[in-house]
Design a protein around this motif. Structure first.
Motif, PDB file in Angstrom:
ATOM      1  N   VAL A 188       0.668  -1.213  -0.008  1.00  0.00           N
ATOM      2  CA  VAL A 188      -0.090   0.096  -0.027  1.00  0.00           C
ATOM      3  C   VAL A 188       0.650   1.164   0.197  1.00  0.00           C
ATOM      4  O   VAL A 188       0.618   2.165  -0.825  1.00  0.00           O
ATOM      5  CB  VAL A 188      -0.901   0.058   0.982  1.00  0.00           C
ATOM      6  N   ALA A 189       1.827   1.187   0.833  1.00  0.00           N
ATOM      7  CA  ALA A 189       2.807   2.323   0.965  1.00  0.00           C
ATOM      8  C   ALA A 189       3.544   2.742  -0.570  1.00  0.00           C
ATOM      9  O   ALA A 189       3.640   3.712  -1.058  1.00  0.00           O
ATOM     10  CB  ALA A 189       3.944   2.231   1.969  1.00  0.00           C
ATOM     11  N   LEU A 190       3.969   1.583  -1.094  1.00  0.00           N
ATOM     12  CA  LEU A 190       4.721   1.794  -2.503  1.00  0.00           C
ATOM     13  C   LEU A 190       3.559   2.286  -3.335  1.00  0.00           C
ATOM     14  O   LEU A 190       4.122   3.092  -4.336  1.00  0.00           O
ATOM     15  CB  LEU A 190       5.227   0.323  -2.976  1.00  0.00           C
ATOM     16  N   LEU A 191       2.525   1.817  -3.379  1.00  0.00           N
ATOM     17  CA  LEU A 191       1.441   2.336  -4.145  1.00  0.00           C
ATOM     18  C   LEU A 191       1.301   3.675  -4.115  1.00  0.00           C
ATOM     19  O   LEU A 191       1.175   4.636  -5.066  1.00  0.00           O
ATOM     20  CB  LEU A 191       0.247   1.609  -4.191  1.00  0.00           C
ATOM     21  N   ALA A 192       0.912   4.358  -2.732  1.00  0.00           N
ATOM     22  CA  ALA A 192       0.948   5.788  -2.606  1.00  0.00           C
ATOM     23  C   ALA A 192       2.146   6.300  -2.726  1.00  0.00           C
ATOM     24  O   ALA A 192       2.059   7.768  -3.392  1.00  0.00           O
ATOM     25  CB  ALA A 192       0.746   5.863  -1.115  1.00  0.00           C
ATOM     26  N   GLN A 193       3.393   6.016  -2.592  1.00  0.00           N
ATOM     27  CA  GLN A 193       4.512   6.805  -3.143  1.00  0.00           C
ATOM     28  C   GLN A 193       4.753   6.918  -4.599  1.00  0.00           C
ATOM     29  O   GLN A 193       4.916   7.966  -4.970  1.00  0.00           O
ATOM     30  CB  GLN A 193       5.840   6.004  -2.549  1.00  0.00           C
ATOM     31  N   THR A 194       4.135   5.874  -5.268  1.00  0.00           N
ATOM     32  CA  THR A 194       4.252   5.866  -6.747  1.00  0.00           C
ATOM     33  C   THR A 194       3.492   6.823  -7.321  1.00  0.00           C
ATOM     34  O   THR A 194       3.743   7.972  -8.122  1.00  0.00           O
ATOM     35  CB  THR A 194       4.031   4.655  -7.365  1.00  0.00           C
ATOM     36  N   VAL A 195       2.189   6.970  -6.869  1.00  0.00           N
ATOM     37  CA  VAL A 195       1.157   7.901  -7.403  1.00  0.00           C
ATOM     38  C   VAL A 195       1.720   9.160  -7.015  1.00  0.00           C
ATOM     39  O   VAL A 195       1.475  10.327  -7.639  1.00  0.00           O
ATOM     40  CB  VAL A 195      -0.101   7.643  -6.633  1.00  0.00           C
ATOM     41  N   THR A 196       2.280   9.231  -5.762  1.00  0.00           N
ATOM     42  CA  THR A 196       2.521  10.900  -5.212  1.00  0.00           C
ATOM     43  C   THR A 196       3.736  11.349  -6.246  1.00  0.00           C
ATOM     44  O   THR A 196       3.761  12.525  -6.640  1.00  0.00           O
ATOM     45  CB  THR A 196       3.015  10.825  -3.764  1.00  0.00           C
ATOM     46  N   LEU A 197       4.704  10.563  -6.323  1.00  0.00           N
ATOM     47  CA  LEU A 197       5.889  10.812  -7.268  1.00  0.00           C
ATOM     48  C   LEU A 197       5.539  11.219  -8.598  1.00  0.00           C
ATOM     49  O   LEU A 197       6.001  12.065  -9.164  1.00  0.00           O
ATOM     50  CB  LEU A 197       7.079   9.721  -7.046  1.00  0.00           C
ATOM     51  N   ALA A 198       4.669  10.373  -9.210  1.00  0.00           N
ATOM     52  CA  ALA A 198       4.253  10.708 -10.613  1.00  0.00           C
ATOM     53  C   ALA A 198       3.255  11.894 -10.601  1.00  0.00           C
ATOM     54  O   ALA A 198       3.448  12.566 -11.749  1.00  0.00           O
ATOM     55  CB  ALA A 198       3.298   9.273 -10.944  1.00  0.00           C
ATOM     56  N   PHE A 199       2.633  12.394  -9.565  1.00  0.00           N
ATOM     57  CA  PHE A 199       1.857  13.396  -9.859  1.00  0.00           C
ATOM     58  C   PHE A 199       2.753  14.853  -9.241  1.00  0.00           C
ATOM     59  O   PHE A 199       2.022  15.942  -9.772  1.00  0.00           O
ATOM     60  CB  PHE A 199       0.632  13.122  -8.680  1.00  0.00           C
ATOM     61  N   THR A 200       3.677  14.525  -8.596  1.00  0.00           N
ATOM     62  CA  THR A 200       4.273  15.877  -8.086  1.00  0.00           C
ATOM     63  C   THR A 200       5.825  15.854  -8.397  1.00  0.00           C
ATOM     64  O   THR A 200       6.680  16.810  -7.827  1.00  0.00           O
ATOM     65  CB  THR A 200       4.204  15.881  -6.322  1.00  0.00           C
ATOM     66  N   PHE A 201       6.290  15.246  -9.298  1.00  0.00           N
ATOM     67  CA  PHE A 201       7.882  15.177  -9.737  1.00  0.00           C
ATOM     68  C   PHE A 201       8.326  16.563 -10.113  1.00  0.00           C
ATOM     69  O   PHE A 201       9.419  17.052  -9.750  1.00  0.00           O
ATOM     70  CB  PHE A 201       8.138  14.207 -10.413  1.00  0.00           C
ATOM     71  N   THR A 202       7.416  17.254 -10.990  1.00  0.00           N
ATOM     72  CA  THR A 202       7.802  18.661 -11.254  1.00  0.00           C
ATOM     73  C   THR A 202       7.960  19.597 -10.240  1.00  0.00           C
ATOM     74  O   THR A 202       8.507  20.629 -10.204  1.00  0.00           O
ATOM     75  CB  THR A 202       6.570  19.222 -12.197  1.00  0.00           C
ATOM     76  N   VAL A 203       7.693  19.337  -8.801  1.00  0.00           N
ATOM     77  CA  VAL A 203       7.760  20.308  -7.953  1.00  0.00           C
ATOM     78  C   VAL A 203       9.092  19.966  -7.004  1.00  0.00           C
ATOM     79  O   VAL A 203       9.197  20.707  -6.082  1.00  0.00           O
ATOM     80  CB  VAL A 203       6.472  20.509  -6.865  1.00  0.00           C
ATOM     81  N   LEU A 204       9.670  19.077  -7.344  1.00  0.00           N
ATOM     82  CA  LEU A 204      10.884  18.602  -6.607  1.00  0.00           C
ATOM     83  C   LEU A 204      11.990  19.772  -6.719  1.00  0.00           C
ATOM     84  O   LEU A 204      11.808  20.395  -7.816  1.00  0.00           O
ATOM     85  CB  LEU A 204      11.465  17.215  -7.132  1.00  0.00           C
ATOM     86  N   ASP A 205      12.846  19.771  -5.680  1.00  0.00           N
ATOM     87  CA  ASP A 205      13.846  20.895  -5.706  1.00  0.00           C
ATOM     88  C   ASP A 205      14.577  20.711  -7.012  1.00  0.00           C
ATOM     89  O   ASP A 205      15.139  21.554  -7.379  1.00  0.00           O
ATOM     90  CB  ASP A 205      14.578  20.751  -4.405  1.00  0.00           C
ATOM     91  N   SER A 206      15.084  19.488  -7.317  1.00  0.00           N
ATOM     92  CA  SER A 206      15.941  19.231  -8.425  1.00  0.00           C
ATOM     93  C   SER A 206      15.400  17.941  -9.054  1.00  0.00           C
ATOM     94  O   SER A 206      14.913  17.071  -8.440  1.00  0.00           O
ATOM     95  CB  SER A 206      17.482  19.165  -7.898  1.00  0.00           C
TER      96      SER A 206
END
Length: 359
Positions: free
Chosen positions: A32-50
């Motif tokens: 469940v945690a891996l699924l949540a991290q995957t969704v979050t990263l796919a949705f917010t990778f553009t807002v990462l600092d680098s």
């Protein structure tokens, strides 16, 4: 028909190690945690600092997936899961979450509440000392987020920053609630299953103790009855010799002898049922007679018709202990009746007594 919960079944089984149950839950929640991290990263990778931060965050997810695969292998090949293995897996979870949060906003990331899940799991799964290690590790990692982390630039996303933050907070809350409730409900159900299994085991032990007591009393009574029965048999033989020419008296003697033999058989059954080997002597008997006798005893209390096919076996002599033979035959017939009941068959039972070869 409702299928039993595998976790409930596992906990009901006294041979299943408790660590196996906890690791099974850890594997479930980690997916469940891996699924949540995957969704979050796919949705917010553009807002990462680098952009290069995607690489370590991806490595963290790969490490978690590999840890889950290792846990599944351990569950498949090991009957026991040690507290040390559980501590390593939970520590890996906390460290991976910390790295993920460091690269995605630090303490400002709403997913920081996931530390709470790991601390609760450690408190339930581990001993007091190891649970303290997990709690200390979670607190230390949370403190490290305040010292070193990369900020998120929510203004880079097409979604307004406030809405994006609210969405992340809501998602983190939902994941935390579902994980906590799922884990708590699962533990509660497994504990209830364990309690039911324990009560059933106590009930079985009590029944065995009662049967053992009854068997002891039956054996004592049977031994006490043997003396008067032997005396009656001796006196009956004397009467038979004294009145050998009196047909009426001999008829009565024969009837009494038949009933006396029946009493001796009942006493032998009590002794054998109580585990006394002295009542299991071998005798030469007609097989068909033994089968009819045992089947007749079973048929008195059965609700299924029994058909016996013993043609050609009347002259077949066997040397067996009669009482244990009848008991084994009665058990065989009872098992056949129960098997029919389980599959819904109401046909009569058929018992064949046949001669094979040169017997």
């Amino acid at each position: 028909m409702t299928r039993p919960d595998p976790m409930l079944t596992m906990f009901a089984d006294p041979d299943v190690d408790e660590g196996v149950l906890w690791l099974t839950w850890l594997v479930r929640l980690r997916w469940v945690a891996l699924l949540a991290q995957t969704v979050t990263l796919a949705f917010t990778f553009t807002v990462l600092d680098s952009a290069w931060l995607i690489a370590p965050l991806g490595v963290v997810m790969v490490v978690l997936a590999a840890a889950n695969v290792e846990a599944m292998r351990a569950l498949a090949t090991h009957k026991e899961v040690t507290q040390g293995r559980l501590l390593v897996h939970l520590s890996t979870e906390i460290l991976a979450l910390t790295v993920f949060l460091m690269g995605s906003g630090g303490p400002e990331n709403p997913f920081v509440v996931l530390y709470f899940i790991h601390v609760c799991m450690g408190a339930v799964m581990l001993t007091w000392g190891k649970a303290t290690i997990i709690t200390t590790l979670a607190l230390g990692c949370y403190g490290a987020l305040h010292v070193f982390s990369f900020p998120l630039h929510l203004d880079r996303h097409s979604v307004p920053p406030d809405l994006l933050h609210d969405f992340g907070a809501a998602l983190a809350f939902v994941i935390t609630v579902i994980s906590a409730s799922g884990f708590t409900i699962g533990v509660s159900r497994t504990l209830r299953g364990h309690k039911v299994a324990l009560l059933e085991a106590r009930d079985r032990t009590a029944r065995v103790d009662r049967l053992r007591t009854v068997g002891t009393l039956a054996a004592g009574a049977a031994h006490e009855l043997n003396t008067p029965l032997f005396t009656m048999g001796l006196r009956l033989r004397r009467i038979k010799r004294r009145f050998a020419d009196d047909d009426a008296t001999m008829g009565d003697v024969g009837a009494i002898k038949t009933q006396l033999d029946r009493c001796k058989e009942i006493v032998d059954q009590l002794l054998i049922g109580a585990g006394d080997p002295s009542a299991s002597g071998l005798e030469r008997r007609h097989l068909a007679e033994l089968v009819r006798g045992g089947a007749g005893l079973w048929a008195k209390g059965a609700d299924v018709e029994l058909i016996i096919h013993d043609d050609g076996a009347d002259d077949l002599l066997v040397e067996v202990p009669p009482v244990p033979f009848r008991q084994a035959l009665i058990n065989l017939l009872e098992n056949a009746r129960e098997a029919q009941g389980e599959i819904g068959v109401e046909d009569p039972l058929e018992l064949y007594v046949e001669r094979e070869g040169d017997l």
